[in-house]
Design an enzyme around this catalytic site. Sequence first.
Site: not given
Length: 371
Positions: A188, A272, A353
């Site tokens: 992340d 991501e 997170d």
Amino acid sequence: MDMPNKAYKFRLYPTKEQEQLLAKTFGCVRFVYNKMLEERLQIYEKFKDDKEALKTQTFPTPAKYKKEFAWLKEVDSLALANAQLNLKQAFTNFFEGRTRFPKFKSRKAKQSYTTNMVNGNIKLADGYIKLPKLKWVKFKQHREIPVHHIIKSCTITKTKTGKYFISILTEYEHQPVPKEVKNVVGLDFAMQTLYVDSEGKRANYPRFYRQALEKLARAQRVLSRRRKGSNRWHKQRLKVARLHEKIANQRQDFLHKASRQLANRYDAVVIEDLNMKGMSQALHFGKSVHDNGWGMFTTFLQYKLEEQGKKLIKIDKWFPSSKTCSRCGRVKASLSLSERLFRCECGFVADRDINAAINIHKEGLKQLGIA
Ligand SMILES: [Zn+2]
């Protein structure tokens, strides 16, 4: 499919004469670029109401100027040809909405030019590199370019502090054996550090790097107090430029190390697919997102994984990694940036997170067909 490519950057040590020729080449490239831009602007202006006629217009080439400005022949003609390609690309980027309208290059702009490998005109031997017009230039080759890499082009740059660098772009045939995916990790993106992984580990820049950033901020404040153009201002400006350079190098070293560790340890890394530019604008984080180095990090990570037959999995940026409970799968309607702990109705509590990284990991497994 395009062959994979890789760039190698080295410090260049030109002689006084070579420095002069380099200065001349930077100047000629800028001159030709600006000339071609000027003519293009005239053409656009002339045919702005007649799109059909505009389509049939041909744009200027460097060859055209060589008749009028004979001194252009003294420098590497490939460098001038690349100026033309760069301008063309700048317009394409603009028309496709990626950048602003191309600007004229000022004397203060970055000093650089690119030349290409044509019929073996670029060679490497014993700490020297042979370049068009320049002949053999001394350079510090701190690492080998593998023999199966083919040199495509070289970009020579002069920094604000007067150092010269060469970036050698290579292409290589590469068919790594796909590795069976066993160890997968999710990352992340973290604003202040770099990332938090799905096993709860945080990557953080080394302390000396953060100290250098503080030093830079102080130096910039001093610069802003100096009278522009004064001796003291020039001195301070050089100091700021040196710090920038040092920080950029430290950041790159760290990103290389961090990505190397991950690529060696895991068979697949899930991230991501963030749009950093959009994100920094949307959240008003300004420069810090770009400076965080995430883009550079994911580029390094990708090639370091791929050269071992491993994978970088990018999941959709709209996937609600932060709002989803990694235990029960419930999705929260909202989660403010200030909530550092993720709490779910099911009783699950975790660092926000880490929760996100676990979700990213899970989503990656799904895409890999492992879940
Ligand atoms: Zn839950």
